[in-house]
Scaffold this motif. Sequence first.
Motif, PDB file in Angstrom:
ATOM      1  N   GLY A   1     -18.085  39.622 -61.573  1.00 42.75           N
ATOM      2  CA  GLY A   1     -16.496  39.314 -61.682  1.00 42.75           C
ATOM      3  C   GLY A   1     -16.318  38.160 -60.809  1.00 42.75           C
ATOM      4  N   TYR A   2     -16.742  37.828 -59.608  1.00 41.66           N
ATOM      5  CA  TYR A   2     -16.564  36.748 -58.784  1.00 41.66           C
ATOM      6  C   TYR A   2     -17.086  35.434 -59.491  1.00 41.66           C
ATOM      7  CZ  TYR A   2     -15.190  38.850 -54.166  1.00 41.66           C
ATOM      8  OH  TYR A   2     -14.850  39.410 -53.115  1.00 41.66           O
ATOM      9  N   ALA A   3     -18.467  35.632 -60.063  1.00 46.40           N
ATOM     10  CA  ALA A   3     -19.166  34.379 -60.899  1.00 46.40           C
ATOM     11  C   ALA A   3     -18.145  33.975 -62.061  1.00 46.40           C
ATOM     12  CB  ALA A   3     -20.347  34.652 -61.086  1.00 46.40           C
TER      13      ALA A   3
ATOM     14  N   LEU B   1     -16.090  27.940 -74.076  1.00 42.51           N
ATOM     15  CA  LEU B   1     -15.286  27.809 -72.728  1.00 42.51           C
ATOM     16  C   LEU B   1     -15.401  29.322 -72.417  1.00 42.51           C
ATOM     17  CD1 LEU B   1     -12.283  25.687 -73.770  1.00 42.51           C
ATOM     18  CD2 LEU B   1     -14.117  25.065 -72.150  1.00 42.51           C
ATOM     19  N   HIS B   2     -15.484  30.594 -73.276  1.00 47.71           N
ATOM     20  CA  HIS B   2     -15.686  31.716 -72.767  1.00 47.71           C
ATOM     21  C   HIS B   2     -17.152  32.181 -72.622  1.00 47.71           C
ATOM     22  CE1 HIS B   2     -11.601  33.172 -73.587  1.00 47.71           C
ATOM     23  NE2 HIS B   2     -11.767  32.393 -74.713  1.00 47.71           N
ATOM     24  N   ALA B   3     -18.059  31.712 -73.192  1.00 47.73           N
ATOM     25  CA  ALA B   3     -19.483  31.946 -73.124  1.00 47.73           C
ATOM     26  C   ALA B   3     -20.020  31.451 -71.837  1.00 47.73           C
ATOM     27  CB  ALA B   3     -20.290  31.230 -74.336  1.00 47.73           C
ATOM     28  N   LEU B   4     -19.668  30.314 -71.505  1.00 42.19           N
ATOM     29  CA  LEU B   4     -20.150  29.635 -70.025  1.00 42.19           C
ATOM     30  C   LEU B   4     -19.757  30.627 -68.819  1.00 42.19           C
ATOM     31  CD1 LEU B   4     -21.624  27.721 -68.490  1.00 42.19           C
ATOM     32  CD2 LEU B   4     -19.342  26.391 -68.357  1.00 42.19           C
ATOM     33  N   PRO B   5     -18.450  31.228 -68.701  1.00 49.15           N
ATOM     34  CA  PRO B   5     -18.251  32.133 -67.419  1.00 49.15           C
ATOM     35  C   PRO B   5     -18.982  33.454 -67.657  1.00 49.15           C
ATOM     36  CG  PRO B   5     -16.375  31.458 -68.456  1.00 49.15           C
ATOM     37  CD  PRO B   5     -17.432  30.808 -69.192  1.00 49.15           C
ATOM     38  N   ILE B   6     -19.086  33.711 -68.941  1.00 48.25           N
ATOM     39  CA  ILE B   6     -19.630  35.360 -69.245  1.00 48.25           C
ATOM     40  C   ILE B   6     -21.224  35.100 -68.810  1.00 48.25           C
ATOM     41  CG2 ILE B   6     -20.235  37.069 -71.009  1.00 48.25           C
ATOM     42  CD1 ILE B   6     -17.249  36.379 -72.280  1.00 48.25           C
ATOM     43  N   LEU B   7     -21.683  34.108 -69.484  1.00 49.85           N
ATOM     44  CA  LEU B   7     -23.337  34.054 -69.279  1.00 49.85           C
ATOM     45  C   LEU B   7     -23.545  33.801 -67.838  1.00 49.85           C
ATOM     46  CD1 LEU B   7     -24.282  31.797 -72.351  1.00 49.85           C
ATOM     47  CD2 LEU B   7     -24.904  34.240 -71.840  1.00 49.85           C
ATOM     48  N   VAL B   8     -22.875  33.103 -67.093  1.00 51.75           N
ATOM     49  CA  VAL B   8     -23.075  32.846 -65.661  1.00 51.75           C
ATOM     50  C   VAL B   8     -22.820  34.104 -64.900  1.00 51.75           C
ATOM     51  CG1 VAL B   8     -22.503  31.736 -63.508  1.00 51.75           C
ATOM     52  CG2 VAL B   8     -22.520  30.331 -65.650  1.00 51.75           C
ATOM     53  N   GLY B   9     -21.598  34.879 -65.179  1.00 48.43           N
ATOM     54  CA  GLY B   9     -21.589  35.975 -64.364  1.00 48.43           C
ATOM     55  C   GLY B   9     -22.459  37.091 -64.802  1.00 48.43           C
ATOM     56  N   PHE B  10     -22.587  37.457 -65.961  1.00 52.19           N
ATOM     57  CA  PHE B  10     -23.763  38.472 -66.258  1.00 52.19           C
ATOM     58  C   PHE B  10     -25.062  38.090 -65.897  1.00 52.19           C
ATOM     59  CE2 PHE B  10     -20.245  40.471 -68.401  1.00 52.19           C
ATOM     60  CZ  PHE B  10     -20.367  41.688 -68.230  1.00 52.19           C
ATOM     61  N   GLY B  11     -25.406  36.710 -65.985  1.00 49.53           N
ATOM     62  CA  GLY B  11     -26.756  36.418 -65.718  1.00 49.53           C
ATOM     63  C   GLY B  11     -27.093  36.308 -64.263  1.00 49.53           C
ATOM     64  N   THR B  12     -26.174  36.016 -63.465  1.00 45.53           N
ATOM     65  CA  THR B  12     -26.257  36.171 -61.692  1.00 45.53           C
ATOM     66  C   THR B  12     -26.361  37.763 -61.457  1.00 45.53           C
ATOM     67  OG1 THR B  12     -23.934  35.905 -61.330  1.00 45.53           O
ATOM     68  CG2 THR B  12     -25.596  33.923 -61.300  1.00 45.53           C
ATOM     69  N   GLY B  13     -25.418  38.348 -62.373  1.00 48.07           N
ATOM     70  CA  GLY B  13     -25.189  39.851 -62.026  1.00 48.07           C
ATOM     71  C   GLY B  13     -26.667  40.611 -62.350  1.00 48.07           C
ATOM     72  N   PHE B  14     -27.071  40.333 -63.558  1.00 50.65           N
ATOM     73  CA  PHE B  14     -28.503  41.014 -63.963  1.00 50.65           C
ATOM     74  C   PHE B  14     -29.753  40.364 -63.012  1.00 50.65           C
ATOM     75  CE2 PHE B  14     -26.189  42.229 -67.659  1.00 50.65           C
ATOM     76  CZ  PHE B  14     -26.479  43.780 -67.776  1.00 50.65           C
ATOM     77  N   ALA B  15     -29.635  39.175 -62.760  1.00 46.55           N
ATOM     78  CA  ALA B  15     -30.793  38.563 -61.959  1.00 46.55           C
ATOM     79  C   ALA B  15     -30.782  39.283 -60.620  1.00 46.55           C
ATOM     80  CB  ALA B  15     -30.465  37.066 -61.630  1.00 46.55           C
TER      81      ALA B  15
ATOM     82  N   PHE C   1     -26.124  32.295 -56.077  1.00 46.70           N
ATOM     83  CA  PHE C   1     -25.588  33.059 -57.108  1.00 46.70           C
ATOM     84  C   PHE C   1     -23.612  33.213 -56.901  1.00 46.70           C
ATOM     85  CE2 PHE C   1     -29.059  36.008 -58.149  1.00 46.70           C
ATOM     86  CZ  PHE C   1     -29.839  35.161 -58.684  1.00 46.70           C
ATOM     87  N   LEU C   2     -23.234  32.774 -55.555  1.00 48.30           N
ATOM     88  CA  LEU C   2     -21.776  32.709 -55.490  1.00 48.30           C
ATOM     89  C   LEU C   2     -21.395  31.769 -54.940  1.00 48.30           C
ATOM     90  CD1 LEU C   2     -19.242  34.080 -56.214  1.00 48.30           C
ATOM     91  CD2 LEU C   2     -19.265  35.060 -54.054  1.00 48.30           C
ATOM     92  N   TYR C   3     -21.860  31.400 -53.779  1.00 49.62           N
ATOM     93  CA  TYR C   3     -21.507  30.161 -53.052  1.00 49.62           C
ATOM     94  C   TYR C   3     -21.386  28.817 -53.616  1.00 49.62           C
ATOM     95  CZ  TYR C   3     -20.975  33.528 -49.513  1.00 49.62           C
ATOM     96  OH  TYR C   3     -20.755  34.930 -48.453  1.00 49.62           O
ATOM     97  N   GLY C   4     -22.760  28.582 -54.311  1.00 46.09           N
ATOM     98  CA  GLY C   4     -22.968  27.613 -55.019  1.00 46.09           C
ATOM     99  C   GLY C   4     -22.029  27.154 -56.286  1.00 46.09           C
ATOM    100  N   ILE C   5     -21.998  28.309 -56.995  1.00 45.98           N
ATOM    101  CA  ILE C   5     -20.936  28.305 -58.099  1.00 45.98           C
ATOM    102  C   ILE C   5     -19.567  28.026 -57.705  1.00 45.98           C
ATOM    103  CG2 ILE C   5     -19.889  29.929 -59.837  1.00 45.98           C
ATOM    104  CD1 ILE C   5     -22.486  31.400 -59.837  1.00 45.98           C
ATOM    105  N   GLY C   6     -19.132  28.674 -56.606  1.00 50.95           N
ATOM    106  CA  GLY C   6     -17.872  28.461 -56.086  1.00 50.95           C
ATOM    107  C   GLY C   6     -17.865  26.892 -55.551  1.00 50.95           C
ATOM    108  N   TRP C   7     -18.560  26.564 -54.940  1.00 56.82           N
ATOM    109  CA  TRP C   7     -18.460  25.151 -54.501  1.00 56.82           C
ATOM    110  C   TRP C   7     -18.644  23.969 -55.690  1.00 56.82           C
ATOM    111  CZ3 TRP C   7     -16.017  23.273 -50.533  1.00 56.82           C
ATOM    112  CH2 TRP C   7     -15.792  24.300 -49.296  1.00 56.82           C
ATOM    113  N   PHE C   8     -19.530  24.487 -56.854  1.00 59.10           N
ATOM    114  CA  PHE C   8     -19.548  23.484 -57.631  1.00 59.10           C
ATOM    115  C   PHE C   8     -18.197  23.586 -58.298  1.00 59.10           C
ATOM    116  CE2 PHE C   8     -20.123  22.962 -62.397  1.00 59.10           C
ATOM    117  CZ  PHE C   8     -20.761  21.740 -62.424  1.00 59.10           C
ATOM    118  N   ALA C   9     -17.366  24.824 -58.594  1.00 61.59           N
ATOM    119  CA  ALA C   9     -16.332  24.600 -59.336  1.00 61.59           C
ATOM    120  C   ALA C   9     -15.114  23.910 -58.432  1.00 61.59           C
ATOM    121  CB  ALA C   9     -15.708  26.151 -59.454  1.00 61.59           C
ATOM    122  N   ILE C  10     -15.436  23.964 -57.028  1.00 62.17           N
ATOM    123  CA  ILE C  10     -14.120  23.422 -56.545  1.00 62.17           C
ATOM    124  C   ILE C  10     -14.415  21.818 -56.480  1.00 62.17           C
ATOM    125  CG2 ILE C  10     -13.606  22.663 -54.133  1.00 62.17           C
ATOM    126  CD1 ILE C  10     -14.105  25.733 -53.352  1.00 62.17           C
TER     127      ILE C  10
END
Length: 168
Positions: A67-69, A102-116, A153-162
Amino acid sequence: FIIQQILRSPKRRSHIYHRLLLGMSTADCVVSICCFLGTWPIPRGEACLAAGTTATCTPQGFFVQTGYACAAVYNISLVIYYMLVIVKGWTETRVLKIEKYLHALPILVGFGTGFAALGLKLYNNAGWICWIAPNPNNPERNNPNYGIYRLAFLYGIGWFAIVFLAIS
């Protein structure tokens, strides 16, 4: 409230902006439910009010991470949408051709990091929720590199988003 407003209105559902907002809000709701559960899923005895087991902690960690990702990357999708429509002057019809990405990117990143993280057995007691954390009491589930995975998996994604939001 946002999810309800979008789902109840055919007009809102017909706009790409609202569908992106729906995806981000859904991810936020999943994380909020996990945060509401707080320490309950954490294995008994590891935190205040903990009443769970590894089997309850792991799903909470998975949904928190996913969810966070997803929410962070949906912010990037919304920025791309705004940039294309406002700055580049794209029409809704033109953006519709790339909406799936635009939908695939967040879903793939979220579930990809979640399953990893699930495969690496990283979900443990992180204080007030289950998330990526060490578990010195269980050598099978203790990964000394948990900090690197948190960063990636989270902080890097968050800072990239910022940074992405700031320069867009």
